[in-house]
Design a protein around this motif. Structure first.
Motif, mmCIF file in Angstrom:
data_model
loop_
_atom_site.group_PDB
_atom_site.id
_atom_site.type_symbol
_atom_site.label_atom_id
_atom_site.label_comp_id
_atom_site.label_asym_id
_atom_site.label_seq_id
_atom_site.Cartn_x
_atom_site.Cartn_y
_atom_site.Cartn_z
ATOM 1 N N ILE A 2 -1.256 17.948 15.873
ATOM 2 C CA ILE A 2 -1.058 18.205 14.448
ATOM 3 C C ILE A 2 0.203 19.041 14.280
ATOM 4 N N ARG A 3 1.136 18.543 13.480
ATOM 5 C CA ARG A 3 2.360 19.273 13.159
ATOM 6 C C ARG A 3 2.300 19.663 11.686
ATOM 7 N N PHE A 4 2.341 20.963 11.434
ATOM 8 C CA PHE A 4 2.206 21.472 10.073
ATOM 9 C C PHE A 4 3.582 21.629 9.424
ATOM 10 N N ARG A 5 3.612 21.362 8.125
ATOM 11 C CA ARG A 5 4.835 21.484 7.322
ATOM 12 C C ARG A 5 4.569 22.505 6.229
ATOM 13 N N ASP A 6 5.063 23.726 6.427
ATOM 14 C CA ASP A 6 4.817 24.805 5.479
ATOM 15 C C ASP A 6 5.491 24.517 4.145
ATOM 16 N N ARG A 7 4.792 24.820 3.067
ATOM 17 C CA ARG A 7 5.295 24.529 1.727
ATOM 18 C C ARG A 7 6.655 25.187 1.478
ATOM 19 N N GLY A 8 6.848 26.399 1.999
ATOM 20 C CA GLY A 8 8.093 27.126 1.761
ATOM 21 C C GLY A 8 9.250 26.636 2.597
ATOM 22 N N ALA A 9 8.989 25.834 3.614
ATOM 23 C CA ALA A 9 10.041 25.313 4.482
ATOM 24 C C ALA A 9 10.610 23.996 3.976
ATOM 25 N N ARG A 10 10.023 23.445 2.926
ATOM 26 C CA ARG A 10 10.512 22.187 2.369
ATOM 27 C C ARG A 10 11.882 22.384 1.724
ATOM 28 N N GLY A 11 12.611 21.279 1.593
ATOM 29 C CA GLY A 11 13.843 21.338 0.820
ATOM 30 C C GLY A 11 13.532 21.519 -0.650
ATOM 31 N N ARG A 12 14.493 22.090 -1.386
ATOM 32 C CA ARG A 12 14.247 22.338 -2.805
ATOM 33 C C ARG A 12 15.481 22.060 -3.634
ATOM 34 N N HIS A 13 15.272 21.407 -4.761
ATOM 35 C CA HIS A 13 16.294 21.275 -5.788
ATOM 36 C C HIS A 13 15.742 21.947 -7.039
ATOM 37 N N GLN A 14 16.390 23.013 -7.459
ATOM 38 C CA GLN A 14 15.915 23.760 -8.620
ATOM 39 C C GLN A 14 17.000 23.724 -9.689
ATOM 40 N N GLY A 15 16.788 22.883 -10.691
ATOM 41 C CA GLY A 15 17.739 22.770 -11.783
ATOM 42 C C GLY A 15 17.106 23.176 -13.095
ATOM 43 N N GLY A 16 17.859 23.034 -14.158
ATOM 44 C CA GLY A 16 17.353 23.423 -15.462
ATOM 45 C C GLY A 16 16.288 22.481 -15.985
ATOM 46 N N GLN A 17 16.247 21.241 -15.463
ATOM 47 C CA GLN A 17 15.316 20.252 -15.980
ATOM 48 C C GLN A 17 14.218 19.881 -14.984
ATOM 49 N N ILE A 18 14.557 19.837 -13.699
ATOM 50 C CA ILE A 18 13.608 19.422 -12.678
ATOM 51 C C ILE A 18 13.607 20.437 -11.540
ATOM 52 N N ASP A 19 12.418 20.875 -11.171
ATOM 53 C CA ASP A 19 12.216 21.724 -10.000
ATOM 54 C C ASP A 19 11.489 20.870 -8.962
ATOM 55 N N ALA A 20 12.174 20.517 -7.880
ATOM 56 C CA ALA A 20 11.646 19.542 -6.929
ATOM 57 C C ALA A 20 11.593 20.119 -5.520
ATOM 58 N N TRP A 21 10.475 19.859 -4.827
ATOM 59 C CA TRP A 21 10.301 20.206 -3.422
ATOM 60 C C TRP A 21 10.238 18.915 -2.610
ATOM 61 N N HIS A 22 10.977 18.879 -1.494
ATOM 62 C CA HIS A 22 11.078 17.679 -0.678
ATOM 63 C C HIS A 22 10.490 17.946 0.714
ATOM 64 N N SER A 23 9.411 17.232 1.051
ATOM 65 C CA SER A 23 8.849 17.364 2.398
ATOM 66 C C SER A 23 9.762 16.741 3.448
ATOM 67 N N PHE A 24 10.542 15.718 3.034
ATOM 68 C CA PHE A 24 11.469 15.044 3.931
ATOM 69 C C PHE A 24 12.847 14.978 3.271
ATOM 70 N N SER A 25 13.858 14.704 4.085
ATOM 71 C CA SER A 25 15.226 14.630 3.577
ATOM 72 C C SER A 25 15.300 13.705 2.366
ATOM 73 N N PHE A 26 16.008 14.197 1.335
ATOM 74 C CA PHE A 26 16.095 13.449 0.080
ATOM 75 C C PHE A 26 17.267 13.991 -0.717
ATOM 76 N N ALA A 27 18.064 13.083 -1.277
ATOM 77 C CA ALA A 27 19.200 13.462 -2.118
ATOM 78 C C ALA A 27 20.088 14.461 -1.361
ATOM 79 N N ASP A 28 20.332 15.647 -1.916
ATOM 80 C CA ASP A 28 21.228 16.611 -1.278
ATOM 81 C C ASP A 28 20.570 17.383 -0.143
ATOM 82 N N TYR A 29 19.265 17.237 0.018
ATOM 83 C CA TYR A 29 18.566 17.917 1.113
ATOM 84 C C TYR A 29 18.556 17.013 2.330
ATOM 85 N N ASN A 30 19.221 17.453 3.400
ATOM 86 C CA ASN A 30 19.312 16.650 4.616
ATOM 87 C C ASN A 30 18.899 17.497 5.819
#
Length: 232
Positions: A2-30
């Motif tokens: 079992i490999r755990f993925r901590d919520r705080g270790a996810r990638g994040r995009h925080q803008g004025g309209q959308i606050d997004a957390w990414h479990s895997f690489s996505f958009a600007d989070y690589n």
């Protein structure tokens, strides 16, 4: 394993309209260490302010599942579909050879909270298609509810992949356990609450990948909601 993925270790995009957390690489989070898990390519947790969303854009060769947890999503696409997906409803788009769509929060004062999951299809191409269905029954608790699958079992949405997605809404103190296939992979995502996964504590936003395991046991240490994705 079992490999755990901590919520705080996810990638994040925080803008004025959308606050997004990414479990895997996505958009600007690589992150080369987190490019997906088997056929699971994207798992995003988004909060969208009223009136905001994504303008029309396109996808190809992806199974896109959106689970609305709070608020609503207004969907439009070039297949002619126009719909509101409310809390407790699930949407599936098979992009196939190509689909263009837009999504927005139609509410006046409530942020929309959703999960969006991308599954790589078993074969590429084919005509794009769309489905949505409600799975919010407050009396249907303490068991797995299949929301999407390759064969549409139990009235679920249909995926172009040998994958199964299920949600469990649990009362505090309830344990649900099931035997699992050690040759398959399983992703557990905690939507809300506090649980123990095979004895290890997880809370809202945490994820875990299970491989070569034969038992999956979830104990609810509070009222909880959990997403399980069974993958080839």
């Amino acid at each position: 394993m079992i490999r755990f993925r901590d919520r705080g270790a996810r990638g994040r995009h925080q803008g004025g309209q959308i606050d997004a957390w990414h479990s895997f690489s996505f958009a600007d989070y690589n992150d080369p260490k987190h490019m997906g898990f088997r056929a699971l390519r994207v798992l995003n947790e988004d909060r969208v302010v009223p009136g905001a969303g994504l303008p029309e854009h396109g996808h190809e060769d992806m199974e896109i599942v959106t689970i609305v947890l709070k608020g609503a999503v207004e969907h439009r696409d070039d297949l002619g579909n126009s719909a509101i997906i409310g809390a407790g409803e699930v949407q599936r788009m098979s992009a196939g050879t190509g689909i263009r769509h837009s999504e927005r929060n139609p509410g006046a004062d409530e942020r929309t909270h959703l999960l969006q999951i991308w599954i790589i299809p078993a074969t590429f191409g084919g005509p794009p298609s769309y489905e949505q269905k409600a799975f919010a029954d407050d009396d249907d608790r303490n068991r797995w509810i299949t929301i999407a699958s390759g064969d549409g079992r139990d009235g679920s949405l249909t995926l172009r992949q040998d994958a199964v997605m299920a949600i469990a809404r649990l009362d505090e103190g309830v344990t649900i356990a099931r035997e699992i296939d050690p040759d398959r992979g399983y992703w557990v995502q905690v939507i809300g609450g506090l649980i123990g996964l095979n004895g290890t504590e997880m809370r809202e936003g945490d994820g875990a990948a299970l491989t070569s395991e034969t038992l999956l046991s979830i104990e609810a240490d509070s009222e909880a909601e959990v997403l399980l994705i069974d993958l080839p």
